[in-house]
Design an enzyme around this catalytic site. Sequence first.
Site, mmCIF file in Angstrom:
data_model
loop_
_atom_site.group_PDB
_atom_site.id
_atom_site.type_symbol
_atom_site.label_atom_id
_atom_site.label_comp_id
_atom_site.label_asym_id
_atom_site.label_seq_id
_atom_site.Cartn_x
_atom_site.Cartn_y
_atom_site.Cartn_z
ATOM 1 N N ASP A 71 4.394 4.949 9.610
ATOM 2 C CA ASP A 71 5.134 3.717 9.879
ATOM 3 C C ASP A 71 5.065 2.528 8.956
ATOM 4 O O ASP A 71 5.816 1.658 8.919
ATOM 5 C CB ASP A 71 4.990 3.312 11.382
ATOM 6 C CG ASP A 71 5.335 4.314 12.377
ATOM 7 O OD1 ASP A 71 6.507 4.819 12.500
ATOM 8 O OD2 ASP A 71 4.700 4.530 13.565
ATOM 9 N N SER A 72 3.972 2.573 8.416
ATOM 10 C CA SER A 72 3.787 1.409 7.354
ATOM 11 C C SER A 72 4.870 1.143 6.401
ATOM 12 O O SER A 72 5.763 2.120 6.080
ATOM 13 C CB SER A 72 2.664 1.827 6.369
ATOM 14 O OG SER A 72 1.478 1.796 6.893
ATOM 15 N N HIS A 112 0.813 -1.095 -0.115
ATOM 16 C CA HIS A 112 0.080 0.024 0.042
ATOM 17 C C HIS A 112 0.918 1.347 -0.100
ATOM 18 O O HIS A 112 0.305 2.410 -0.169
ATOM 19 C CB HIS A 112 -1.068 -0.160 1.228
ATOM 20 C CG HIS A 112 -0.514 0.420 2.489
ATOM 21 N ND1 HIS A 112 -0.254 -0.382 3.660
ATOM 22 C CD2 HIS A 112 -0.362 1.848 2.927
ATOM 23 C CE1 HIS A 112 0.237 0.374 4.580
ATOM 24 N NE2 HIS A 112 0.171 1.307 4.586
ATOM 25 N N ASP A 157 0.041 -7.565 1.870
ATOM 26 C CA ASP A 157 0.462 -6.237 1.783
ATOM 27 C C ASP A 157 2.266 -6.179 1.821
ATOM 28 O O ASP A 157 2.873 -5.664 2.908
ATOM 29 C CB ASP A 157 -0.121 -5.245 3.004
ATOM 30 C CG ASP A 157 0.208 -4.084 2.980
ATOM 31 O OD1 ASP A 157 0.658 -3.471 1.879
ATOM 32 O OD2 ASP A 157 -0.153 -3.350 3.884
ATOM 33 N N GLN A 177 0.344 5.907 11.622
ATOM 34 C CA GLN A 177 0.530 6.035 10.389
ATOM 35 C C GLN A 177 1.937 6.826 9.856
ATOM 36 O O GLN A 177 2.402 7.642 10.779
ATOM 37 C CB GLN A 177 -0.633 7.533 10.146
ATOM 38 C CG GLN A 177 -2.066 7.113 9.949
ATOM 39 C CD GLN A 177 -2.510 6.808 11.082
ATOM 40 O OE1 GLN A 177 -2.253 6.434 12.083
ATOM 41 N NE2 GLN A 177 -4.116 6.686 10.939
#
Length: 267
Positions: free
Chosen positions: A217-218, A79, A124, A215
């Site tokens: 850190d993905s 993503h 993902d 958010q």
Amino acid sequence: MFQYFILLLGLHVVITNGATSVNRLYPLDGRIVGGTNTSIKEHPYQVSLLKYGSHTCGGSILKTGNIKTDGFFVITAAHCVTPYTPQNYAVKFGITALNQLSPIALVDVIVRHENYNPLTSDYDIALIKLRNQIPFSTSSQPIRMSSINPADGTAAVVTGWGSTSEGGSLSPTLQAVTVKVVDPIVCATEYAPYGVITERMLCAGVPQGGKDSCQGDSGGPLVADGVQIGIVSWGLGCAKPGFPGVYSRVPSLYSWIQKNVKILGAL
Ligand code: ARG
């Protein structure tokens, strides 16, 4: 009626924008929650993935069988690489402060998992082949992917420059927090109204909440005993009790990584 509403809400959340919007609908605390300042020398595999020149996600430098012949790779979340155009991305490595000047590696090829589902966040994961070499040092080192599922309760550390306030700014300094691997059945039950926990997902948190990735850190690494077991993927808000962070489960994706390193290494 109330239950129906929750269900609808869950569906709405998942169908409109996928997992990222789950986070946006419940913007909470922000930043690697409950963590502490750390140094890149403690986590030299951590990188910042830049999109259009700004931090968009975390990532990690992949340890391959033969760095000389394979080339240099970064692991991140699928993503994180939308749109799917290598020229829009770059990788910053060897930095503790996000705004620190550093060499940047350009992106040669991006491979997103072919089964990646933005609605459910399943699969993902993405593999990035770099155009440049990364000079290894005390501040930049590759990390090995785990092929073995960690036991429930295993302590693991997650790092990143994730946002420090609701929908807001990133942490200027790299953060680290220790969480524990959560029983997948327990996690699936907790998340049942909001989404499915598949075999490609791994949950990690602390029962009382307060410690989590968030958010920004993905794509970043979740590491236990020196090997990477997870990739920051999604969650319901951040650090809420009963809602651990959801990570891509590296052991389930291990053979996909190996296969694609081989394919891209030969290019
Ligand atoms: N989707 C977020 C990102 O793009 C990561 C959220 C992780 N959430 C959590 N509660 N662990 O940065």
